[in-house]
Design a protein around this motif. Structure first.
Motif, mmCIF file in Angstrom:
data_model
loop_
_atom_site.group_PDB
_atom_site.id
_atom_site.type_symbol
_atom_site.label_atom_id
_atom_site.label_comp_id
_atom_site.label_asym_id
_atom_site.label_seq_id
_atom_site.Cartn_x
_atom_site.Cartn_y
_atom_site.Cartn_z
ATOM 1 N N LEU A 75 0.902 -1.077 0.103
ATOM 2 C CA LEU A 75 -0.027 0.093 0.003
ATOM 3 C C LEU A 75 0.825 1.233 -0.082
ATOM 4 C CD1 LEU A 75 -2.873 1.335 0.477
ATOM 5 C CD2 LEU A 75 -2.480 1.192 2.969
ATOM 6 N N VAL A 76 0.751 2.219 -0.882
ATOM 7 C CA VAL A 76 1.608 3.305 -1.062
ATOM 8 C C VAL A 76 0.476 4.463 -0.633
ATOM 9 C CG1 VAL A 76 2.744 5.020 -2.563
ATOM 10 C CG2 VAL A 76 3.013 2.502 -2.934
ATOM 11 N N VAL A 77 0.977 5.407 0.368
ATOM 12 C CA VAL A 77 0.238 6.298 0.814
ATOM 13 C C VAL A 77 1.068 7.673 0.378
ATOM 14 C CG1 VAL A 77 -1.161 7.585 2.713
ATOM 15 C CG2 VAL A 77 -0.776 5.101 2.837
ATOM 16 N N GLU A 78 0.444 8.346 -0.568
ATOM 17 C CA GLU A 78 1.263 9.384 -0.994
ATOM 18 C C GLU A 78 0.244 10.338 -1.894
ATOM 19 O OE1 GLU A 78 3.278 11.990 -1.945
ATOM 20 O OE2 GLU A 78 4.942 10.555 -1.613
ATOM 21 N N ASP A 79 0.236 11.821 -1.643
ATOM 22 C CA ASP A 79 -0.674 12.507 -2.299
ATOM 23 C C ASP A 79 0.156 13.433 -3.494
ATOM 24 O OD1 ASP A 79 0.952 14.112 -0.553
ATOM 25 O OD2 ASP A 79 -0.646 15.063 0.454
ATOM 26 N N ASP A 80 1.258 13.321 -3.738
ATOM 27 C CA ASP A 80 2.033 14.056 -4.673
ATOM 28 C C ASP A 80 1.984 12.976 -5.813
ATOM 29 O OD1 ASP A 80 3.838 14.931 -6.621
ATOM 30 O OD2 ASP A 80 5.002 15.884 -5.113
ATOM 31 N N TYR B 207 5.617 -6.245 -7.620
ATOM 32 C CA TYR B 207 4.818 -6.177 -6.507
ATOM 33 C C TYR B 207 3.295 -5.681 -7.119
ATOM 34 C CZ TYR B 207 9.181 -5.933 -4.055
ATOM 35 O OH TYR B 207 10.252 -6.283 -3.440
ATOM 36 N N LEU B 208 2.337 -5.909 -6.219
ATOM 37 C CA LEU B 208 1.058 -5.575 -6.416
ATOM 38 C C LEU B 208 0.905 -4.435 -5.610
ATOM 39 C CD1 LEU B 208 -0.582 -9.333 -5.894
ATOM 40 C CD2 LEU B 208 -0.154 -8.056 -8.097
ATOM 41 N N VAL B 209 0.649 -3.359 -6.352
ATOM 42 C CA VAL B 209 0.542 -1.913 -5.713
ATOM 43 C C VAL B 209 -0.961 -1.368 -5.647
ATOM 44 C CG1 VAL B 209 1.661 0.178 -5.404
ATOM 45 C CG2 VAL B 209 2.871 -1.626 -6.417
ATOM 46 N N THR B 210 -1.331 -0.855 -4.407
ATOM 47 C CA THR B 210 -2.247 -0.064 -4.267
ATOM 48 C C THR B 210 -2.098 1.315 -3.889
ATOM 49 O OG1 THR B 210 -3.644 -1.982 -3.616
ATOM 50 C CG2 THR B 210 -4.604 0.071 -3.242
ATOM 51 N N LEU B 211 -2.639 2.326 -4.477
ATOM 52 C CA LEU B 211 -2.429 3.838 -4.081
ATOM 53 C C LEU B 211 -3.436 4.361 -3.381
ATOM 54 C CD1 LEU B 211 -0.527 6.343 -4.389
ATOM 55 C CD2 LEU B 211 -1.734 6.572 -6.489
ATOM 56 N N CYS B 212 -3.133 5.008 -2.213
ATOM 57 C CA CYS B 212 -4.169 5.889 -1.560
ATOM 58 C C CYS B 212 -3.493 7.289 -1.310
ATOM 59 C CB CYS B 212 -4.295 5.158 -0.101
ATOM 60 S SG CYS B 212 -5.351 6.009 1.122
ATOM 61 N N LYS B 213 -4.373 8.226 -1.545
ATOM 62 C CA LYS B 213 -4.004 9.523 -1.643
ATOM 63 C C LYS B 213 -4.245 10.387 -0.305
ATOM 64 C CE LYS B 213 -4.147 9.846 -6.646
ATOM 65 N NZ LYS B 213 -2.858 10.664 -7.237
ATOM 66 N N ASN B 214 -4.845 9.775 0.534
ATOM 67 C CA ASN B 214 -4.871 10.451 1.951
ATOM 68 C C ASN B 214 -5.056 9.521 3.067
ATOM 69 O OD1 ASN B 214 -8.005 10.373 2.669
ATOM 70 N ND2 ASN B 214 -7.947 10.567 0.441
ATOM 71 N N ALA B 215 -4.682 10.142 4.116
ATOM 72 C CA ALA B 215 -4.908 9.316 5.402
ATOM 73 C C ALA B 215 -6.032 8.728 5.816
ATOM 74 C CB ALA B 215 -4.209 10.314 6.398
ATOM 75 N N GLU B 216 -7.140 9.616 5.663
ATOM 76 C CA GLU B 216 -8.531 9.097 6.060
ATOM 77 C C GLU B 216 -8.737 7.946 5.513
ATOM 78 O OE1 GLU B 216 -12.794 11.209 6.192
ATOM 79 O OE2 GLU B 216 -11.175 12.753 5.717
ATOM 80 N N ASP B 217 -8.615 7.984 4.256
ATOM 81 C CA ASP B 217 -8.970 6.700 3.404
ATOM 82 C C ASP B 217 -8.334 5.362 4.027
ATOM 83 O OD1 ASP B 217 -10.806 8.248 2.056
ATOM 84 O OD2 ASP B 217 -9.649 7.818 0.420
ATOM 85 N N VAL B 218 -7.011 5.573 4.444
ATOM 86 C CA VAL B 218 -6.326 4.458 4.861
ATOM 87 C C VAL B 218 -6.975 3.862 6.209
ATOM 88 C CG1 VAL B 218 -4.054 3.830 6.141
ATOM 89 C CG2 VAL B 218 -4.002 5.437 4.169
ATOM 90 N N LEU B 219 -7.191 4.896 7.070
ATOM 91 C CA LEU B 219 -7.703 4.368 8.358
ATOM 92 C C LEU B 219 -9.330 3.994 7.996
ATOM 93 C CD1 LEU B 219 -6.698 7.501 10.544
ATOM 94 C CD2 LEU B 219 -5.971 4.755 10.622
ATOM 95 N N LYS B 220 -9.967 4.265 6.978
ATOM 96 C CA LYS B 220 -11.189 3.868 6.786
ATOM 97 C C LYS B 220 -11.572 2.520 6.074
ATOM 98 C CE LYS B 220 -14.363 7.878 6.958
ATOM 99 N NZ LYS B 220 -14.679 9.234 5.840
#
Lengths: 225, 225
Positions: free
Chosen positions: B4-9, B25-38
């Motif tokens: 899981l990559v958490v990065e907004d840039d 690698y199997l990569v999932t991108l998440c652009k903000n912290a909130e979504d990570v926790l949710k």
DNA sequence: CTTCTACTACAAGAATTTGCATAAGCTGAT
DNA sequence: ATCAGCTTATGCAAATTCTTGTAGTAGAAG
């Protein structure tokens, strides 16, 4: 892989040296900061493990001194202190990693691997657990050496010497270097152990005209694959 | 291997996702912290790469939040800051590694390998409850060991040592490693407990020429199945 | 080519260390 | 107090390390 351990507490240094050697590293112990700057500074270490509390000099001071003298070897600081301030100053002055005592030995090993891996990467070298030269196989994970499939029984010292030679394949290494790396002796005490062990090695691994260890007269020996 | 990559840039995240996917690698991108926790918190990632500078939440805060919620996935922090203070707080709050931008992609890969390797090693704790080597059976759920059907009575320490050896099957483990792993952290190396317990174990589990524990002279011991 | 010297090879054995088994002492729980 | 489990201590055989001493060799000098 050569590691310099700078530590004045006998209990800890014994433990470190023994443990690291058991993990296949070539370890030299130095008990005070002064000697590091005098004797050991010109040797090409792969890693320096530095206690932050030394009798004759603060470990961070020594770290500074080393970096000032353009020693860019990876340095891992070791400390009983868990204070953030110490961590900061150590890392600020150029330590590559920091470990607080007491630590899990496996964590130390994993950090050492991380530090030296980066170095190997920079040097564009590929470390291999399995080595082969002609009929000679060396398995570094299992500490196992075979010749044409037959196991070769090497004593710890013989094995260490072989690994050192192999790591410097194609390069001539002097007796002093070998004493240093394999025996941990940094002064010449008029011994011919190296010659004797070269002889032991040859008798065990050189069979049927396969020659690996070459004498460079007046200088030392060289391993050729 | 899922990352899981958490990065907004966008520039950086594209670079990361593309590069990692090319490395298999199997990569999932998440652009903000909130979504990570949710959304992403309940997925079993092999690794989380976390930028320290996010629009909606400080990366270190997110790290804290994750650890608080008992997410023990290895986390690699990514940052443009080279400040030692950031490094420290990140590592203190439970990051497993820290990388400063700009970085060599190969270094990232090598650190990912290091982190996930350690995980694989740790995961060896839960693989099979039932193990069998020749006549020797080990039931890890019931803490029960039998030889040819007959129960083998092992003390807790003996059992722990056996499990440690089995977990490192085929690898040589040193006395220091065993002292560390089985006896806990200690700098004491003037003890022969390991030898004694190896001896106990051998007398209890090695019967009728079935040999499991092999001595690696000068180094330690190795379990073979 | 022969001689000489510095260097190397290696055998033999003394000294030390290691691995292992056993015994004895210790500790905490019941 | 007793007992099981843990640790330390001890003795011994075997392996390993290291020193000593001698024979051998390469290469320079004559």
């Amino acid at each position: 892989m050569q590691i310099l351990v700078v530590e004045d507490d006998n209990r800890i240094s014994n433990f470190l040296v023994k443990g690291l050697e058991e993990c296949g590293y070539l370890v030299t112990l130095c008990k005070n900061a002064e000697d590091v700057l005098k004797q050991y500074i010109n040797i090409e270490w792969d890693l320096i493990i530095l206690d932050i509390m030394l009798a004759d000099m603060d470990g961070v001071q020594l770290l500074q001194a080393l970096r000032y003298k353009k020693v860019y070897t990876p340095i891992l600081m070791l400390s009983a202190l868990n204070s953030v301030q110490d961590k900061i100053s150590a890392l600020d002055y150029g330590a590559d990693d920091y470990l607080t005592k007491p630590f899990h030995f496996d964590e130390l090993i994993s950090r050492i691997r991380a530090l030296t891996r980066r170095r190997q990467y920079e040097q564009l070298e590929t470390p291999k657990a399995e080595l082969q030269f002609g009929q000679l196989h060396i398995n570094r994970e299992q500490y196992k050496v075979t010749w044409a499939g037959e196991p070769v029984e090497l004593s710890p010292r013989e094995y260490k010497l072989l690994i050192y030679l192999v790591e410097n394949i194609g390069k001539t290494v002097s007796r002093v270097q070998m004493l240093n790396a394999v025996w941990g002796i940094t002064f010449d005490n008029h011994t011919n152990v190296v010659d004797v062990y070269i002889s032991y090695l040859r008798s065990k691994i050189e069979k049927q005209d396969e020659k690996y260890i070459f004498t460079v007269k007046g200088v030392g020996y060289m391993f050729k694959g």
